[in-house]
Motif scaffolding. Structure first.
Motif, PDB file in Angstrom:
ATOM      1  N   ILE A   1      -7.051  -0.799  -1.063  1.00  0.00           N
ATOM      2  CA  ILE A   1      -5.654  -1.170  -1.285  1.00  0.00           C
ATOM      3  C   ILE A   1      -4.719  -0.370  -0.373  1.00  0.00           C
TER       4      ILE A   1
ATOM      5  N   VAL B   1       2.465   3.845  -2.840  1.00  0.00           N
ATOM      6  CA  VAL B   1       1.970   2.646  -2.164  1.00  0.00           C
ATOM      7  C   VAL B   1       2.270   1.406  -3.002  1.00  0.00           C
ATOM      8  N   ALA B   2       2.011   1.509  -4.308  1.00  0.00           N
ATOM      9  CA  ALA B   2       2.228   0.342  -5.170  1.00  0.00           C
ATOM     10  C   ALA B   2       3.705  -0.030  -5.230  1.00  0.00           C
TER      11      ALA B   2
ATOM     12  N   GLN C   1       3.411  -2.435  -0.393  1.00  0.00           N
ATOM     13  CA  GLN C   1       2.424  -3.251  -1.082  1.00  0.00           C
ATOM     14  C   GLN C   1       1.416  -3.927  -0.157  1.00  0.00           C
TER      15      GLN C   1
END
Lengths: 324, 284
Positions: A247, A289-290, A294
């Motif tokens: 991710i 990051v979230a 993204q």
């Protein structure tokens, strides 16, 4: 498609990374580790980015590959190619089984199931310590004797780099194929893909099997790299880290996974020497990051490239405008 | 006798698993949000109890205080962080809560060290109950009775009260609730704090039985998932049945096959999934 997302450019970038790492890093072990995890993370990306399946079970296949190499090399004296092929096959078979059971539930249930399966295999490895060495793992896993230089990390790096380029190329081919396109269709709208007549469960299980095969292959390479088949390779944390690398790197293109693995491992290497509690920083990084990045690191590259090409186009427009 | 002993142990353990799972389930039901930090709240509940008791607090005071602190912290996290990401895909929910769990785990190690510790059974419950030739620790009997009462209260709260009706209605449709004039943001915060508080309470209750160590959160999370998977997501009775089932399997196996005790939990889960993908009591 963004220019940098073209498969040939992706492949070129992968080759460039494999060639550049020896000049950037002083440790052959670390360099090999980056490429091994780049393979493993790309396999996770095939599930997450291309099929929309968030699997917390990638550590299962990584650990299986590790143990297969450990047992095969130390107890049965198998040849290295046999070990690599064997690990890949086992990874594919177990992944097909785990995948088939897990995709019977969707969304969050699927995620929970893969995590529970990863615990199942951890306790299997822990319980059957006669085979796996339990907490101690399997020690003294030999590296292949490449060019007569046994045990030299950089000689082994060359072997890993070749494997990396080949596997990355194969994964690119898979994502570009009709099969890969179908996976994308399933990710976008599974009921519709099913309505057109695609057996979506079969496709998802196949994606799982491919991903598991590649991950187990990476696990076998890893056991030979560090000379041990440790219990930690099949632990929940390995699954978690593979997913985090995927991710952080970004799931929109396969090369994002190489970025994710490289970034994670190099940061871990640098930070852990400074501060043993560096996982705290990783936790904060995940939240950032979230919230703000993204599309991951690869998203930044895509943005930069899009900005560059649009400026070029604007320049071109301006010049052509001047001629008129 | 050893089997009766282990079954009782298993029921006690199972009730703790039930508390963990029901919190996870309520949060998911209302917020459609999978909380990978659930184990971290369990960890915090246990450590806060440990900390307060070792500072000389009475366990009976430490347990509710720890639970309330965990619930308060969780509500704060919901307001500051989680509410910003509800609209993102599940993978980002997971990323944020995994990050949160890592932060909690590392902060725990910084504050209390990596080694863990033990919490003595509370005053008045340090003895054993003797019935003929059957001997059982009082504190463990207390946890079974206490969580059983709690389970009854929870059932009443969710199924029998207006508050429960609001929570259940919210899990059907957030927007309809908002249209009816309910402040869904506040309900979300309250439910997240409540669910996390249940995990914290499970941690507090478990501390005198199992001690504390910094990595107990990850295992608790996995167990909560297994219980939800076996019981069926969103099913209160399912969580109760599955929690006790998992606890009893684990306890009985400790006698029969100690090394494989925890393995069997997951084998049971795999069997349930193979035979009944929706879980024992899951809705279709």
């Amino acid at each position: 498609m963004n220019v940098v997302d073209r498969p040939l450019i992706q492949f070129g970038l992968a080759v460039a990374v494999a060639l550049a790492l020896p000049f950037c890093l002083s440790s052959g072990i670390l360099a090999s580790e980056v490429l091994i995890f780049a393979i493993v993370v790309a396999a996770c990306n095939l599930l997450l980015g291309y099929t929309g399946l968030l699997s917390f079970g990638q550590g299962i296949f990584f650990g299986l590959g590790t143990y297969f190499a450990g047992v095969g090399l130390t107890r049965y004296g198998l040849a290295v190619p046999v070990v690599l092929v064997g690990a890949t096959v086992i990874g594919a078979v177990v992944a097909a089984a785990v995948g088939w059971l897990s995709i019977r539930r969707q969304g969050v249930y699927f995620v929970m199931l893969t995590l529970a399966f990863s615990q199942l295999f951890y306790f299997l490895a822990y319980t059957f310590s006669d085979l796996t060495g339990g907490d101690n793992g399997i020690l003294d896993v030999p590296r292949p004797n490449i060019g007569g230089v046994l045990n030299d990390p950089w000689a082994y790096y060359i072997f890993v780099a070749v494997c990396f380029v080949v596997v990355f190329g194969l994964l690119l081919v898979v994502t570009q194929s009709t099969f890969g396109r179908t996976l994308l269709a399933i990710r976008e709208n599974e009921p519709r893909a099913a309505a057109i007549g695609f057996p979506t469960k079969v496709f998802k299980t196949q994606a799982f099997a491919i991903s598991g095969a590649v991950t187990a292959f990476g696990g076998a390479l890893h056991a030979m790299l560090i000379g041990v088949a440790p219990l930690s390779n099949i632990e929940y944390h390995t699954s978690e880290q593979i997913l985090i690398m995927t991710i952080i790197g970004g799931t929109s293109s396969l090369f994002g996974s190489v970025l994710g693995a490289g970034f994670f491992l190099l940061m871990a290497d640098a930070l852990s020497t400074i501060w043993p509690r560096w996982l705290l920083l990783l936790g904060l990084a995940l939240i950032v990051v979230a919230l703000f990045m993204q599309r991951g690191l690869w998203g930044l590259v895509e943005k930069a490239s899009a900005a560059l090409t649009s400026r070029k186009a604007a320049d071109k427009d301006a010049r052509e405008g001047g001629h008129v | 006798m050893i089997y009766l002993f282990q079954i009782l142990n298993g029921v006690g353990l199972g009730m703790l698993y039930f508390l963990l799972a029901v919190g996870l389930s309520v949060i998911f039901g209302l917020l459609q949000f999978v909380n990978f930090a659930h184990g971290a709240f369990y960890l915090l509940g246990a450590y806060l109890t440990y900390d307060l008791v070792s500072r000389g607090f009475d366990f009976w005071l430490a347990m509710p205080i720890a639970t309330l602190i965990v619930a308060g912290l969780a509500a704060l996290v919901e307001v500051l962080l989680l509410r910003r990401i509800y609209n993102l895909p599940h993978s980002f929910h997971i990323l944020v809560t995994v990050g949160l769990a890592l932060v909690v785990q590392e902060v725990t190690i910084i504050l209390w060290g990596p080694l863990g510790g033990s919490v003595p059974a509370p005053d008045g419950l340090q003895g054993v109950v003797i019935l003929g030739n059957f001997v059982y620790p009082e504190y463990r009997l207390f946890t079974i009775a206490f969580t059983a009462v709690l389970a009854g209260l929870l059932w009443w709260l969710l199924e029998g009260t207006r508050l429960g009706a609001i929570v259940r209605a919210g899990s059907e449709s957030h927007s309809n609730m908002a249209l009816l004039g309910y402040d869904t943001l506040r309900i979300n915060t309250a439910v997240f704090g409540f669910g996390a508080g249940l995990a914290g309470l499970a941690g507090a209750l478990a501390a005198p039985i199992r001690g504390v160590e910094p990595f107990m959160g990850a295992e608790a999370l996995a167990i909560a998932f297994v219980v939800v998977v076996i019981g069926g997501m969103g099913s209160y009775t399912g969580a109760l049945v599955a929690g006790i089932l998992v606890g009893v399997i684990q306890s009985l196996m400790t006698t029969l096959w100690p090394e494989g005790a925890r393995l069997m939990i997951y084998v049971a889960m795999a069997l349930v999934i193979a035979l009944r993908p929706r879980g024992l009591l899951g809705r279709a």
